[in-house]
Design an enzyme around this catalytic site. Structure first.
Site, short mmCIF file in Angstrom:
data_model
loop_
_atom_site.label_atom_id
_atom_site.label_comp_id
_atom_site.label_asym_id
_atom_site.label_seq_id
_atom_site.Cartn_x
_atom_site.Cartn_y
_atom_site.Cartn_z
N ASN A 13 0.82 -1.00 -0.08
CA ASN A 13 0.08 -0.07 0.10
C ASN A 13 0.88 1.31 -0.19
O ASN A 13 1.96 1.17 0.60
CB ASN A 13 -0.84 -0.03 1.39
CG ASN A 13 -1.83 1.33 1.21
OD1 ASN A 13 -2.20 1.46 0.40
ND2 ASN A 13 -2.28 1.65 2.50
N HIS B 212 1.02 5.30 1.07
CA HIS B 212 0.41 6.07 1.92
C HIS B 212 1.10 7.58 1.93
O HIS B 212 2.18 7.63 2.06
CB HIS B 212 0.38 5.38 3.43
CG HIS B 212 -0.52 6.34 4.31
ND1 HIS B 212 -1.94 6.36 4.56
CD2 HIS B 212 -0.13 6.97 5.57
CE1 HIS B 212 -2.24 7.07 5.25
NE2 HIS B 212 -1.00 7.72 6.04
N ASP C 39 -2.86 0.86 8.05
CA ASP C 39 -1.61 1.34 7.69
C ASP C 39 -0.71 1.02 8.45
O ASP C 39 0.40 1.78 8.95
CB ASP C 39 -1.58 2.87 7.45
CG ASP C 39 -2.76 3.20 6.42
OD1 ASP C 39 -2.67 2.49 5.39
OD2 ASP C 39 -3.43 4.27 6.47
C1 GAR Z 1 -2.52 8.74 -2.70
O1 GAR Z 1 -1.61 9.63 -2.05
C2 GAR Z 1 -2.69 7.50 -1.61
O2 GAR Z 1 -1.41 7.47 -0.88
C3 GAR Z 1 -3.78 7.86 -0.87
O3 GAR Z 1 -4.51 8.34 -2.03
C4 GAR Z 1 -3.95 9.13 -2.87
C5 GAR Z 1 -4.36 8.45 -4.26
O4 GAR Z 1 -4.07 9.23 -5.29
N1 GAR Z 1 -4.05 6.80 -0.15
C6 GAR Z 1 -4.52 6.76 1.15
O5 GAR Z 1 -4.29 7.74 1.66
C7 GAR Z 1 -4.89 5.56 1.77
N2 GAR Z 1 -4.77 5.40 3.29
P1 GAR Z 1 -4.06 8.83 -6.82
O6 GAR Z 1 -5.46 8.32 -6.92
O7 GAR Z 1 -3.85 10.15 -7.53
O8 GAR Z 1 -3.22 7.95 -7.07
#
Ligand code: GAR
Length: 200
Positions: free
Chosen positions: A106, A108, A144
């Site tokens: 994952n 984060h 996480d």
């Molecule tokens: C990313 O920053 C990812 O790390 C986060 O969502 C965003 C997705 O961006 N995920 C979380 O926060 C999970 N806890 P994207 O769709 O533009 O790749």
């Protein structure tokens, strides 16, 4: 060649970066399928690259477990070597995590274990910290909380709002993700060994 399934919920900019990296014949991994829990904008990146997609809409299942069973069934069709959660904004049920761990990672937008959860960027701003970061972890059954594979600090700048800070974190996340996938593919990074040593 390492085969990868990517699961998203949103814009899929990290997915896009991984697809772009994997388009290089020298890159040792290929994205074979992209899945989502909703009609995600990021599907467009997969379609542009001619990569199959599937959707398992969370809202249409009676429970997280039933949703996870169907998600697992879809993944079983593709049998990827690695599952990448790239902005999937859902907790996976324990059965599914147990079935794939440690071959499920994952990204984060925080320097874990700081600011886990769905609002890592917002929480860092609210805490008024001078720096936050980006992390890539093995998924476990916590939020996480899995073993950290890569992470890097990102400064919080005066005047940052959630969007500005997140947009500065994302390029770091992308770089870390691509590097982790590459190292898993080459055998440089052994997920089973990392997971086993985290459980000692
Ligand atoms: C990313 O920053 C990812 O790390 C986060 O969502 C965003 C997705 O961006 N995920 C979380 O926060 C999970 N806890 P994207 O769709 O533009 O790749």
């Amino acid at each position: 060649m390492l085969t990868v399934a990517v699961l998203i919920s949103g814009t899929g900019s990290n997915l896009r970066a991984l697809l772009d990296a994997a388009a290089d014949p020298e890159f040792p991994a290929r994205v074979v399928v992209v899945g989502a829990d909703r009609e995600a904008d990021g599907f467009a990146h997969a379609e542009e690259y001619g990569i199959p997609t599937f959707m398992v809409p969370f809202a249409q299942f009676a429970s997280r477990e039933e949703w996870g069973t169907e998600l697992g069934a879809q993944l079983d069709v593709w049998r990827p070597d690695l599952v990448v959660l790239s902005g999937l904004m859902r907790l996976l049920p324990a059965d599914l995590v147990d079935a794939w761990s440690p071959r499920i990672i994952n990204t984060h937008p925080a320097y874990l274990p700081e600011f886990p959860g769905a609002h890592g960027v917002r929480d860092a701003l609210a805490a008024d910290v001078a720096q936050t970061g980006a992390s890539v972890i093995i998924v476990d059954n916590g939020v996480d909380s899995g073993p950290i594979l890569a992470q890097e600090r990102v400064p919080v700048l005066p005047g940052d709002d959630e969007h500005a800070l997140h947009e500065r974190i994302k390029p770091v996340e992308r770089r870390l993700l691509i590097d982790v996938v590459r190292r898993v593919a080459t055998g440089d990074l052994d997920l089973a060994a990392v997971s086993a040593s985290a459980q000692l």
